[in-house]
Design a protein around this motif. Structure first.
Motif, mmCIF file in Angstrom:
data_model
loop_
_atom_site.group_PDB
_atom_site.id
_atom_site.type_symbol
_atom_site.label_atom_id
_atom_site.label_comp_id
_atom_site.label_asym_id
_atom_site.label_seq_id
_atom_site.Cartn_x
_atom_site.Cartn_y
_atom_site.Cartn_z
ATOM 1 N N ASP A 112 0.816 -1.212 0.000
ATOM 2 C CA ASP A 112 0.000 0.000 0.000
ATOM 3 C C ASP A 112 0.851 1.263 0.000
ATOM 4 O O ASP A 112 0.343 2.377 0.146
ATOM 5 N N ALA A 113 2.170 1.118 -0.189
ATOM 6 C CA ALA A 113 3.055 2.287 -0.233
ATOM 7 C C ALA A 113 2.762 3.109 -1.484
ATOM 8 O O ALA A 113 2.495 2.566 -2.556
ATOM 9 N N ILE A 114 2.807 4.439 -1.340
ATOM 10 C CA ILE A 114 2.602 5.334 -2.481
ATOM 11 C C ILE A 114 3.981 5.674 -3.051
ATOM 12 O O ILE A 114 4.596 6.680 -2.701
ATOM 13 N N THR A 115 4.479 4.805 -3.887
ATOM 14 C CA THR A 115 5.758 5.046 -4.544
ATOM 15 C C THR A 115 5.523 5.840 -5.828
ATOM 16 O O THR A 115 4.382 6.028 -6.264
ATOM 17 N N ALA A 116 6.604 6.289 -6.431
ATOM 18 C CA ALA A 116 6.487 7.040 -7.681
ATOM 19 C C ALA A 116 6.016 6.129 -8.814
ATOM 20 O O ALA A 116 6.221 4.912 -8.779
ATOM 21 N N ARG A 117 5.399 6.735 -9.823
ATOM 22 C CA ARG A 117 4.993 5.975 -11.014
ATOM 23 C C ARG A 117 6.240 5.772 -11.882
ATOM 24 O O ARG A 117 6.527 6.573 -12.767
ATOM 25 N N THR A 118 6.947 4.690 -11.637
ATOM 26 C CA THR A 118 8.223 4.490 -12.317
ATOM 27 C C THR A 118 8.248 3.242 -13.184
ATOM 28 O O THR A 118 9.320 2.843 -13.655
ATOM 29 N N HIS A 119 7.099 2.616 -13.395
ATOM 30 C CA HIS A 119 7.100 1.408 -14.231
ATOM 31 C C HIS A 119 6.120 1.578 -15.383
ATOM 32 O O HIS A 119 4.942 1.868 -15.171
ATOM 33 N N LEU A 120 6.620 1.391 -16.591
ATOM 34 C CA LEU A 120 5.796 1.455 -17.797
ATOM 35 C C LEU A 120 5.392 0.051 -18.217
ATOM 36 O O LEU A 120 6.236 -0.849 -18.301
ATOM 37 N N VAL A 121 4.095 -0.143 -18.469
ATOM 38 C CA VAL A 121 3.575 -1.416 -18.963
ATOM 39 C C VAL A 121 2.673 -1.122 -20.164
ATOM 40 O O VAL A 121 2.462 0.036 -20.532
ATOM 41 N N VAL A 122 2.141 -2.174 -20.756
ATOM 42 C CA VAL A 122 1.312 -2.024 -21.956
ATOM 43 C C VAL A 122 -0.040 -2.691 -21.724
ATOM 44 O O VAL A 122 -0.109 -3.818 -21.204
ATOM 45 N N LEU A 123 -1.094 -1.987 -22.099
ATOM 46 C CA LEU A 123 -2.452 -2.527 -22.074
ATOM 47 C C LEU A 123 -2.849 -2.835 -23.515
ATOM 48 O O LEU A 123 -2.816 -1.960 -24.376
ATOM 49 N N VAL A 124 -3.223 -4.091 -23.775
ATOM 50 C CA VAL A 124 -3.593 -4.529 -25.119
ATOM 51 C C VAL A 124 -5.025 -5.041 -25.087
ATOM 52 O O VAL A 124 -5.393 -5.825 -24.205
ATOM 53 N N THR A 125 -5.851 -4.602 -26.041
ATOM 54 C CA THR A 125 -7.235 -5.060 -26.135
ATOM 55 C C THR A 125 -7.387 -5.903 -27.391
ATOM 56 O O THR A 125 -7.095 -5.446 -28.503
ATOM 57 N N ILE A 126 -7.828 -7.146 -27.203
ATOM 58 C CA ILE A 126 -8.015 -8.087 -28.310
ATOM 59 C C ILE A 126 -9.417 -8.670 -28.211
ATOM 60 O O ILE A 126 -9.772 -9.279 -27.193
ATOM 61 N N ASP A 127 -10.219 -8.455 -29.247
ATOM 62 C CA ASP A 127 -11.603 -8.954 -29.268
ATOM 63 C C ASP A 127 -12.362 -8.533 -28.016
ATOM 64 O O ASP A 127 -13.110 -9.317 -27.419
ATOM 65 N N GLY A 128 -12.143 -7.299 -27.588
ATOM 66 C CA GLY A 128 -12.857 -6.744 -26.447
ATOM 67 C C GLY A 128 -12.310 -7.135 -25.091
ATOM 68 O O GLY A 128 -12.842 -6.688 -24.062
#
Length: 285
Positions: free
Chosen positions: A104-120
């Motif tokens: 639950d620690a509020i760390t910095a936004r330091t990780h990039l990931v990818v969201l992929v949508t396939i057939d909804g």
């Protein structure tokens, strides 16, 4: 969408594709599996405290032509462009790394990931999380264990956010927390600037390297080299000096090292710090 990668054929060739594959779930699975095995996660630039550009021309030059790897803002940024050029519906998300600390620690936004949508259906795709990188896409709204070629993973919800967990032995370890907030290119630039330059960045002056293979993971933390095999005990050795570390980087991770005369000295400093930390821990025990 217009093509973003000038060197798309070279990228696909590195991933052992003769032609552009179709934008479907089988392709995404294969791309993620191959990417984590071909392109090493590595922080040589931050060890040297050198700039880490994340514009696509610089990334293509580094990964495709200089024989290097990178961390999340490099690997996942390139992977995002690859998916978009292949016709996938994909966008970047950023997350807060909590591995090794309170989830639950509020760390910095330091990780990039990818969201992929396939057939909804939405999937989390990540090729840049070091020694615990998922080697298969994970269905975002599926609860419970999701298998990969390596560890099982699980996505839990917490309010409007998701917590990615990996099973380590019998425990579920929280890795990072993320949400679906829309991100822009400037968010990647700012997050990467923090990771590569801030004094409190966990990568500043550090050497972390990781690569996957069939049924195994290889990791390097400073001078500690390990091979982790699925269903077996890890094998770990402490490398004695910079020459040994550089040999492992070349031979085990297949990296072409930068022609920087400061690299051996930077590695030696890291080894000395690790040795001092081990001595202090032994004294306190």
């Amino acid at each position: 969408m217009s093509a973003q990668l000038q060197h798309l054929p070279a990228y696909l060739q590195r991933l052992d594709f003769e032609r552009a594959p179709p934008p479907d779930l089988d392709t995404l699975r294969e791309l993620q599996r191959r990417h984590t095995a071909v392109f090493a996660f590595e922080t040589i630039a931050t060890l040297l405290q050198a700039p880490v550009p994340v514009d696509l021309p610089s990334l293509q030059r580094k990964l495709l032509h200089e024989g290097r790897g990178g961390y999340c803002y490099e690997l996942n940024r390139m992977f995002l462009a690859l998916l978009q050029d292949l016709g996938f519906q994909a966008r970047g998300l950023t997350g807060r790394v909590v591995m090794g600390g309170p989830e639950d620690a509020i760390t910095a936004r330091t990780h990039l990931v990818v969201l992929v949508t396939i057939d909804g259906v939405e999937y989390l795709a990540d090729v840049g999380f070091g020694g615990m990188v998922p080697t298969a896409p994970l269905a975002l709204h599926e609860r419970g264990e999701q298998a990969t070629a390596h560890e099982p993973y699980r996505l839990d919800t917490r309010g409007d956010s998701y917590v990615l967990r990996a099973r380590s032995r019998e425990d579920w370890q929280a890795l990072y927390v993320f949400d679906a907030q829309l991100q822009s290119e400037i968010d990647y630039v700012v997050g990467n600037w923090y990771v590569s330059t801030h004094p409190q960045s966990p990568f500043r002056g550090q050497l972390f390297v990781a690569r996957t293979g069939p049924g195994l993971r290889k990791t390097l933390n400073g001078g500690s080299f390990a091979v982790h095999r699925v269903g077996a005990a890890s094998e770990r050795i402490d490398l004695p000096d910079a020459a040994a570390v550089m040999a492992v980087l070349r031979d085990e991770f297949e990296l072409r090292l930068p022609d920087d005369p400061q690299l051996p000295a930077a590695i030696e400093r890291r080894l000395q710090v690790q040795a001092a930390e081990r001595a202090a821990a032994q004294s306190a025990a």
